[in-house]
Design a protein around this motif. Sequence first.
Motif, PDB file in Angstrom:
ATOM      1  N   LEU A  87     -10.617  10.520   2.038  1.00 15.02           N
ATOM      2  CA  LEU A  87      -9.692   9.417   1.769  1.00 15.02           C
ATOM      3  C   LEU A  87     -10.145   8.111   2.423  1.00 15.02           C
ATOM      4  O   LEU A  87     -10.102   7.043   1.799  1.00 15.02           O
ATOM      5  N   VAL A  88     -10.600   8.180   3.665  1.00 12.44           N
ATOM      6  CA  VAL A  88     -10.972   6.955   4.386  1.00 12.44           C
ATOM      7  C   VAL A  88     -12.247   6.343   3.806  1.00 12.44           C
ATOM      8  O   VAL A  88     -12.322   5.118   3.588  1.00 12.44           O
ATOM      9  N   THR A  94     -13.383   6.721   0.775  1.00  9.10           N
ATOM     10  CA  THR A  94     -13.017   6.193  -0.545  1.00  9.10           C
ATOM     11  C   THR A  94     -12.412   4.807  -0.430  1.00  9.10           C
ATOM     12  O   THR A  94     -12.773   3.885  -1.181  1.00  9.10           O
ATOM     13  N   ALA A  95     -11.487   4.643   0.511  1.00 16.70           N
ATOM     14  CA  ALA A  95     -10.779   3.365   0.663  1.00 16.70           C
ATOM     15  C   ALA A  95     -11.747   2.232   0.999  1.00 16.70           C
ATOM     16  O   ALA A  95     -11.698   1.160   0.392  1.00 16.70           O
ATOM     17  N   LEU A 123       1.028   4.153  -3.021  1.00 13.04           N
ATOM     18  CA  LEU A 123       0.723   5.552  -2.692  1.00 13.04           C
ATOM     19  C   LEU A 123       1.923   6.464  -2.912  1.00 13.04           C
ATOM     20  O   LEU A 123       1.762   7.652  -3.191  1.00 13.04           O
ATOM     21  N   LEU A 126      -3.506   6.421   5.128  1.00 13.42           N
ATOM     22  CA  LEU A 126      -4.192   7.617   4.637  1.00 13.42           C
ATOM     23  C   LEU A 126      -4.361   8.653   5.745  1.00 13.42           C
ATOM     24  O   LEU A 126      -4.176   9.852   5.514  1.00 13.42           O
ATOM     25  N   ILE A 154      -4.282  11.046  -4.874  1.00 16.72           N
ATOM     26  CA  ILE A 154      -4.288  10.207  -3.672  1.00 16.72           C
ATOM     27  C   ILE A 154      -5.589   9.415  -3.582  1.00 16.72           C
ATOM     28  O   ILE A 154      -5.595   8.246  -3.181  1.00 16.72           O
ATOM     29  N   SER A 192      -6.804  -0.595  -2.899  1.00 19.27           N
ATOM     30  CA  SER A 192      -7.884  -1.518  -2.538  1.00 19.27           C
ATOM     31  C   SER A 192      -8.089  -2.585  -3.616  1.00 19.27           C
ATOM     32  O   SER A 192      -8.372  -3.744  -3.302  1.00 19.27           O
ATOM     33  N   ALA A 215      -5.795   5.462  -3.386  1.00 19.35           N
ATOM     34  CA  ALA A 215      -6.537   4.699  -2.370  1.00 19.35           C
ATOM     35  C   ALA A 215      -7.395   3.625  -3.028  1.00 19.35           C
ATOM     36  O   ALA A 215      -7.492   2.494  -2.541  1.00 19.35           O
ATOM     37  N   ALA A 246       0.833  -1.209   0.000  1.00 21.88           N
ATOM     38  CA  ALA A 246       0.000   0.000   0.000  1.00 21.88           C
ATOM     39  C   ALA A 246       0.866   1.257   0.000  1.00 21.88           C
ATOM     40  O   ALA A 246       0.605   2.215  -0.747  1.00 21.88           O
ATOM     41  N   VAL A 293      -4.787   0.021   4.678  1.00 26.02           N
ATOM     42  CA  VAL A 293      -4.695   1.300   3.978  1.00 26.02           C
ATOM     43  C   VAL A 293      -5.196   2.497   4.790  1.00 26.02           C
ATOM     44  O   VAL A 293      -4.664   3.600   4.665  1.00 26.02           O
ATOM     45  N   VAL A 294      -6.193   2.298   5.667  1.00 27.96           N
ATOM     46  CA  VAL A 294      -6.777   3.425   6.406  1.00 27.96           C
ATOM     47  C   VAL A 294      -5.749   4.145   7.288  1.00 27.96           C
ATOM     48  O   VAL A 294      -5.657   5.388   7.243  1.00 27.96           O
TER      49      VAL A 294
END
Length: 494
Positions: A194-195, A197-198, A136, A175, A146, A154, A150, A132, A171-172
């Motif tokens: 961002l969170v 979206t992930a 990124l 981010l 970004i 995933s 994300a 991850a 990933v969280v």
Amino acid sequence: MKSTETTIKSKRNLKPLWIALAFAALIVIVLLPNHHELPIAGQRALAILAFAVILWMTEAVTYPVSAAMIIALVALLLGLAPDMANPDVMLGTKNALKMALGGFSNSAVALVAAALFLAAAMQATNLHKRLALYILSKVGVRTGAIVFGAILVSIILAFFVPSATARAGAVVPILLGMVAAFGLPHNSRLGALLVITAVQAVSIWNIGIKTGAAQNMVALGFIEKEFGVSVAWSSWFLYAAPWSIIMSVVLYFVMLRIIKPETKVVEGGKELIQNQLKEMGPITAAEIRLIVISIALLFFWSTEEKLHPFDTTTVTLVALAILLSPKIGVFDWKTVEKLIPWGTIIVFAVGIALGTILLDTNGAQWLSDKVFGAMGLDHMPLIATIALLSLFNILIHLGFASATSLSSALIPIFIALTSTLAIDANEIGFVLIQQFVISFGFLLPVSAPQNMLAYGTGAFTVKDFLKSGIPLTVIGYLLILLFSATYWKWIGLL
């Protein structure tokens, strides 16, 4: 935060009431006059289903505890019911207990267990985090880049990490670290963007990849038992991946439009990622071995029934044996013991057992005939049937925190529905499409474990999640109907 704590406390206070309601529903259904077309065992199986659904929807007890209660009820209630093969004698608790534990012998349970071990291997080596971070680090520092990164993380992790929660857990935190590096609080607009979206991307790719989520294994376990047909990894990918690819593009534009971040460029984000990669140090021998095993596993999954005769479960179990082997593996039993959610395996097996009992006792068939027959689905065009069932699926998911439990409850009924409707289409495809919809977890944080993991960070509110979830659900639903009318017909799924 206070409102969240109040909600949790009120849920705890209501737990005894929900448990009492579950038992009341069970007793009422058991004592109802028996319909001659429904065996007593089938009626009692439906009573246990009602009991289970109330517990699963309200989370009055933990899922593993509900599994233990279901096993006990099956052994007692079905054990004291007439044997369907010989109604003059009781089935007996010993035979009923075999039925209650029958899910543990299902190959789908072995696959889920092996998948959890694979996810644990990623956690033990931190390879998923390295992957991850690496992705990124390459996408740039603009907010749009970004967000794209994300989603890409995933997608790629879905191929190698067969656990939605583990993918979100990788990933969280990264981010949120980028948000902090820019000097914004975790609950900023950027953090929410961002969170959310992930985790929405994780849900989308639960559908796109057969091994992406445990609920897929539930459906496939029932399909294999009832229809005697297995769905290859590559076939599932052919069916579902195009839908997930389109939804990933939709997600990108929906998120950037709905949640406006404080900045268009995350200064310091790239340096933070690079520093975290440096802190991880050079790639280890264990990580290299895990990469080799994961790539080999993906190769065998994707070429199942094409280049070799080995099924997905067997290949995954062989990989698991290698991962645990001294010298060539990546962890030992003591390490893995602490990382595996053993209760998940138990719940999964019991869910499959309950669904199988519903099918074997004609409980699922009777319920399908009464509920969906009364709706007049047998007189509707196939696309209208799919539209109504998918809508029903989406609405009932609002009450379920586990798509695995939802699959256990609904897939046997949808399988029975194929004979109720006598649909002029591929029965397996009809059931698979409903399984895709079961994995819709876009609307609420409580709709999926990965959503709750992200919600626990405090990066977003329920309203934020709902603002993204409504358009994703509507577009996803319409795309299901479009695919049903076109692509899935063209490739023979319907």
